[in-house]
Design a protein around this motif. Structure first.
Motif, PDB file in Angstrom:
ATOM      1  N   PHE A 231       0.863  -1.169   0.000  1.00 15.83           N
ATOM      2  CA  PHE A 231       0.000   0.000   0.000  1.00 15.83           C
ATOM      3  C   PHE A 231       0.905   1.227   0.000  1.00 15.83           C
ATOM      4  O   PHE A 231       2.079   1.122   0.346  1.00 15.83           O
ATOM      5  N   TYR A 232       0.339   2.357  -0.385  1.00 15.11           N
ATOM      6  CA  TYR A 232       1.147   3.571  -0.479  1.00 15.11           C
ATOM      7  C   TYR A 232       0.470   4.699   0.265  1.00 15.11           C
ATOM      8  O   TYR A 232      -0.724   4.942   0.101  1.00 15.11           O
ATOM      9  N   GLN A 233       1.272   5.396   1.092  1.00 15.66           N
ATOM     10  CA  GLN A 233       0.746   6.566   1.792  1.00 15.66           C
ATOM     11  C   GLN A 233       1.495   7.800   1.288  1.00 15.66           C
ATOM     12  O   GLN A 233       2.726   7.813   1.281  1.00 15.66           O
ATOM     13  N   PRO A 234       0.746   8.825   0.856  1.00 16.36           N
ATOM     14  CA  PRO A 234       1.411  10.011   0.318  1.00 16.36           C
ATOM     15  C   PRO A 234       2.282  10.725   1.360  1.00 16.36           C
ATOM     16  O   PRO A 234       1.928  10.803   2.529  1.00 16.36           O
ATOM     17  N   GLN A 235       3.400  11.243   0.903  1.00 13.70           N
ATOM     18  CA  GLN A 235       4.244  12.119   1.706  1.00 13.70           C
ATOM     19  C   GLN A 235       4.137  13.506   1.083  1.00 13.70           C
ATOM     20  O   GLN A 235       4.337  13.661  -0.122  1.00 13.70           O
ATOM     21  N   VAL A 236       3.795  14.476   1.923  1.00 15.68           N
ATOM     22  CA  VAL A 236       3.500  15.817   1.445  1.00 15.68           C
ATOM     23  C   VAL A 236       4.623  16.757   1.853  1.00 15.68           C
ATOM     24  O   VAL A 236       5.144  16.660   2.961  1.00 15.68           O
ATOM     25  N   GLU A 237       5.009  17.632   0.937  1.00 16.56           N
ATOM     26  CA  GLU A 237       5.977  18.662   1.303  1.00 16.56           C
ATOM     27  C   GLU A 237       5.539  19.988   0.699  1.00 16.56           C
ATOM     28  O   GLU A 237       5.291  20.078  -0.504  1.00 16.56           O
ATOM     29  N   SER A 238       5.443  20.998   1.563  1.00 19.59           N
ATOM     30  CA  SER A 238       4.985  22.325   1.149  1.00 19.59           C
ATOM     31  C   SER A 238       3.768  22.247   0.226  1.00 19.59           C
ATOM     32  O   SER A 238       3.729  22.878  -0.827  1.00 19.59           O
ATOM     33  N   GLY A 239       2.796  21.465   0.629  1.00 21.80           N
ATOM     34  CA  GLY A 239       1.531  21.424  -0.095  1.00 21.80           C
ATOM     35  C   GLY A 239       1.518  20.573  -1.348  1.00 21.80           C
ATOM     36  O   GLY A 239       0.572  20.649  -2.139  1.00 21.80           O
ATOM     37  N   GLN A 240       2.549  19.775  -1.559  1.00 24.55           N
ATOM     38  CA  GLN A 240       2.570  18.908  -2.742  1.00 24.55           C
ATOM     39  C   GLN A 240       2.899  17.477  -2.359  1.00 24.55           C
ATOM     40  O   GLN A 240       3.715  17.264  -1.447  1.00 24.55           O
ATOM     41  N   VAL A 241       2.304  16.527  -3.048  1.00 22.69           N
ATOM     42  CA  VAL A 241       2.684  15.136  -2.830  1.00 22.69           C
ATOM     43  C   VAL A 241       4.011  14.896  -3.538  1.00 22.69           C
ATOM     44  O   VAL A 241       4.105  15.030  -4.757  1.00 22.69           O
ATOM     45  N   VAL A 242       5.035  14.611  -2.758  1.00 24.01           N
ATOM     46  CA  VAL A 242       6.369  14.447  -3.347  1.00 24.01           C
ATOM     47  C   VAL A 242       6.817  12.991  -3.379  1.00 24.01           C
ATOM     48  O   VAL A 242       7.838  12.662  -3.971  1.00 24.01           O
ATOM     49  N   GLY A 243       6.038  12.143  -2.716  1.00 22.87           N
ATOM     50  CA  GLY A 243       6.436  10.745  -2.693  1.00 22.87           C
ATOM     51  C   GLY A 243       5.464   9.916  -1.896  1.00 22.87           C
ATOM     52  O   GLY A 243       4.360  10.368  -1.577  1.00 22.87           O
TER      53      GLY A 243
END
Ligand code: C2E
Ligand code: MG
Ligand code: MG
Ligand code: MG
Length: 291
Positions: free
Chosen positions: A43-55
């Protein structure tokens, strides 16, 4: 009869212990069969940085035929004990690299990083470095987009070997994050020696960050520590807008958690990324970025 064998042997005939042992043995057998029968999934959980999904972070899921969904909290420690984690961990690495390679062919996903959890026993395998490089090469995945999440438990044995392996993997561009930071055994002197890229604030500190001043100080301290060591920092277990804002206020701009999404199957993750611009949880952060 049992008593005659001495004090220590009495325990062996404890029916409760016997049942527990049987359960474990059957769970281990089930894991082996489950892997062959493709019951495991990432499964994949989004990683957010400064308002964007970066990974994303890849999180293992097991759909057991009789027991239904079994949480990794239940089977990963057992797999670690029995050594099955080596087989399972290899599968996870290869699957993750396959996913990275597949994203590389889609412009919207081509820059996504993928974080993979690595257990101490898996990392301490003599040929671990080669196994990672093989998994990447097998699918032509970009090592710079792979991030390995290590835990502090890793540091209980052979720190020199750990550092040496990390250095070799880093020379290929692979990144390292220290998972569940603050809950384990690491001392600051180890932290200084490890060639890490990121600290991950454990979700136990994030949970009450607004109501518990100690948790708030710990979160602040981890962010400051990361900054002074030149490391990135990410918070896990972010569930509310308020927690997200608190973290942004203390200069932690990367996070993952139910606020954006729980870990989901790959199709749902891709859907989430495509619609991320409209996602409620990202809006306040986007404002901050534009201000
Ligand atoms: P972890 O690496 O610290 O992963 C974070 C855990 O927190 C995940 O649980 C995730 O679903 C959960 N989580 C994420 N956001 C939130 C939130 O906002 N609120 C709450 N309450 N929980 C949140 P999960 O998927 O059950 O995994 C548990 C642990 O199992 C992981 O902790 C990791 O240590 C281990 N694990 C999972 N997949 C793998 C794997 O492929 N290999 C190894 N070695 N371990 C794995
Ligand atoms: Mg993790
Ligand atoms: Mg974690
Ligand atoms: Mg954690």
């Amino acid at each position: 009869q049992a008593k005659g064998l001495g004090r220590n042997m009495v325990q062996f005939f404890d029916p409760q212990l016997q049942t527990a042992l049987q359960l474990r043995r059957s769970l281990e057998q089930d894991m082996r069969e489950g892997l062959e029968q493709q019951q495991f999934e990432l499964f994949y959980q989004p990683q957010v940085e400064s308002g964007q999904v970066v990974g994303a972070e890849a999180l293992l899921r097991w759909k057991h035929v009789q027991r239904g969904y079994v949480s990794p909290g239940e089977f990963v420690p057992l797999a670690e004990e029995t050594g099955f984690i080596l087989t399972l961990g290899d599968w996870v690495l290869r699957k993750a690299c396959q996913q990275l390679a597949s994203w590389a062919r889609q412009p919207a996903f081509a820059q996504m990083t993928l974080a993979v959890n690595v257990s101490p026993k898996q990392f301490h395998q003599r040929d671990f470095v080669q196994r990672v490089l093989t998994a990447l090469a097998e699918h032509g995945a970009d090592p710079r987009l792979l991030k390995l999440e290590l835990t502090e438990g890793l540091l209980l044995t052979d720190v020199d070997d750990t550092v040496a392996k990390m250095v070799r993997l880093k020379s290929h561009g692979i990144g390292f994050s220290l998972d569940d930071f603050g809950t384990g055994y690491s001392s600051l002197s180890y932290l200084k020696r490890l060639p890490l890229d990121q600290l991950k604030i454990d979700r136990s500190f994030v949970h009450d960050v607004l109501s518990n001043p100690n948790d708030a100080s710990i979160a602040r301290t981890i962010v400051a520590l990361a900054a002074s060591l030149g490391l990135h920092v990410i918070a896990e277990g972010v569930e509310t807008q308020e927690q997200c804002r608190f973290l942004a206020d203390i200069n932690c701009h990367a996070w993952q958690g139910y606020l954006m999404s729980p870990p989901v199957a790959v199709a749902a993750f891709e859907e989430l990324v495509r619609n991320a611009r409209a996602h409620e949880s990202l809006k306040p952060c986007m404002h901050t970025a534009a201000d």
